[in-house]
Design a protein around this motif. Structure first.
Motif, mmCIF file in Angstrom:
data_model
loop_
_atom_site.group_PDB
_atom_site.id
_atom_site.type_symbol
_atom_site.label_atom_id
_atom_site.label_comp_id
_atom_site.label_asym_id
_atom_site.label_seq_id
_atom_site.Cartn_x
_atom_site.Cartn_y
_atom_site.Cartn_z
ATOM 1 N N PHE B 170 8.316 124.054 -20.309
ATOM 2 C CA PHE B 170 8.171 125.415 -19.770
ATOM 3 C C PHE B 170 7.223 126.211 -20.666
ATOM 4 O O PHE B 170 6.259 126.815 -20.208
ATOM 5 C CB PHE B 170 9.554 126.079 -19.722
ATOM 6 N N MET B 188 1.221 125.240 -12.557
ATOM 7 C CA MET B 188 2.299 125.606 -11.634
ATOM 8 C C MET B 188 2.929 124.335 -11.052
ATOM 9 O O MET B 188 4.146 124.217 -10.961
ATOM 10 C CB MET B 188 1.750 126.440 -10.470
ATOM 11 N N HIS B 189 2.070 123.416 -10.656
ATOM 12 C CA HIS B 189 2.598 122.189 -10.048
ATOM 13 C C HIS B 189 3.311 121.322 -11.089
ATOM 14 O O HIS B 189 4.378 120.769 -10.810
ATOM 15 C CB HIS B 189 1.470 121.422 -9.346
ATOM 16 N N HIS B 191 4.765 122.363 -13.659
ATOM 17 C CA HIS B 191 5.980 123.106 -13.920
ATOM 18 C C HIS B 191 7.087 122.771 -12.918
ATOM 19 O O HIS B 191 8.235 122.533 -13.271
ATOM 20 C CB HIS B 191 5.613 124.574 -13.779
ATOM 21 N N PHE B 192 6.705 122.769 -11.656
ATOM 22 C CA PHE B 192 7.680 122.437 -10.613
ATOM 23 C C PHE B 192 8.123 120.986 -10.747
ATOM 24 O O PHE B 192 9.272 120.643 -10.462
ATOM 25 C CB PHE B 192 7.101 122.682 -9.213
ATOM 26 N N LYS B 195 10.661 120.886 -13.376
ATOM 27 C CA LYS B 195 11.915 121.421 -12.828
ATOM 28 C C LYS B 195 12.582 120.368 -11.935
ATOM 29 O O LYS B 195 13.811 120.223 -11.947
ATOM 30 C CB LYS B 195 11.617 122.698 -12.039
#
Lengths: 240, 240
Positions: B170, B188-189, B191-192, B195
């Motif tokens: 993160f 962003m991708h 990061h997802f 997650k």
């Protein structure tokens, strides 16, 4: 179906009691989602903390529903469509519990966002999306209790709008991040909240499919156009 | 437990067949996770496409497992601990199916990321995290088939490491985003995806808890320190 009408009547009575619990749980989850979105818009840390604490109640309700459904199976030994109906209970309670988890996660992120520089309009777009999901959730619970396949089908169709709203927010937040790096942390959290709401929509859709299954005996075909384009190469992701 | 040993033997045989299906499904899911991570690191769009297509097989396996479990209930009418054991099947297959969904989502995002400017080291950290989850998944399936509560407990403890890796990623991705706005979309991708892997860890932990429940008759207390701090005010979120 039971050949013995006494067993059948007892089964129906027990099932109704479980369905009443599901409706109560659904109402609690609906409130949690609405409160989580309101906490964000109103920057209300106390309300966010309440949503977080309230998730325990939802978890307990799921546990209770599952216990009662297992007891019903053991006691009445349903077969065929009666068994199918009871097994649906587990899926619906699991979906509601996960929606509650997403509301709790939204509340956690709200507590962080409140401490950061505000992002123009970010919260209001999220609330609009959240309201759409709340409406779907309310309707799918009605569809469940009334075994209304047409209403369930309608709920299922509306999920495409949620996916579209999510696509819009995905771009909106990326733009804010690129414009000003000080927006990045808040936008990351807003982004995950949008994703949470999008997943809630998927879970409500899953409940709608269970309702259709209860009424028709068949799960609907996966013909629904998937409108979340942000994780497919063809769409969403800005060329930047 | 059945008083009639013939019914009990038939029940055990049917249950074993279902458990074999779960092991097969688990193996398929393990492979999907590993392939999704490899596709990212090797920038292999074909492999990513294979993972996406393969998710249908996993979904079908879940369907098959659930059908067989429902048939077992209807046919053998288990009660008490036998019923509990069958109901666990639904939860485990649902968790595996969701892990498969996350692998599919990783593959989708990989197809996008391949088209973007690479982010230094981003993929390798993700793969390390993914390997840890694959190990947990392998072990929890062993724990399930052998009813090994100690191994399940060990898997459950290891989820804290996954959460820590997620916290690290993160921060890493936020830093990349702030340093260079051209990294924002790819990060962003990524990061997802991080997650997604963190959620896989939660799902594996859920399976571990089901194993503990099967052995001891009780779900473990929720005493595990939650190490994902990125969505709690006290930790994670950089002050920026």
């Amino acid at each position: 179906m039971h050949s013995n009408p006494h067993i059948s009547a007892a089964f129906d009575r027990d099932l109704e009691a479980i369905q009443a619990l599901i409706m109560k749980m659904g109402g609690q989850v609906e409130e949690a989602v609405a409160a989580a979105a309101r906490a964000l818009v109103e920057q209300d840390a106390d309300l966010a903390a309440q949503v977080r604490a309230g998730d325990r109640v939802i978890d307990e309700m799921e546990h209770r529903v599952n216990e009662e459904a297992a007891r019903l199976i053991a006691l009445r030994q349903p077969i065929a469509s009666d068994l199918r109906t009871v097994l649906t209970v587990f899926r619906i309670s699991a979906a509601l519990e996960r929606i509650g988890d997403y509301a709790k996660n939204m509340a956690k992120r709200t507590e962080i966002i409140i401490e950061l520089q505000p992002v123009d309009g970010g919260a209001h777009s999220l609330r609009r999306m959240s309201r759409a999901v709340e409406g779907m959730l309310k309707d799918v619970l009605d569809a469940y209790i009334q075994r209304d396949a047409a209403l369930a089908e309608d709920v299922r169709d509306r999920d495409a709008e949620i996916d579209q709203m999510y696509n819009g927010l995905f771009r909106e937040y990326l733009t804010h991040m690129m414009e000003d790096p000080r927006n990045i942390t808040a936008c990351m959290h807003l982004h995950f909240m949008a994703k949470n709401i999008e997943r809630m929509g998927d879970l409500v859709t899953g409940i709608a499919e269970q309702v259709i299954y209860l009424v028709s005996g068949e799960l609907p075909e996966d013909d629904r156009a998937k409108a979340d384009k942000t994780s497919t190469p063809a769409g969403g992701a800005p060329s930047q």
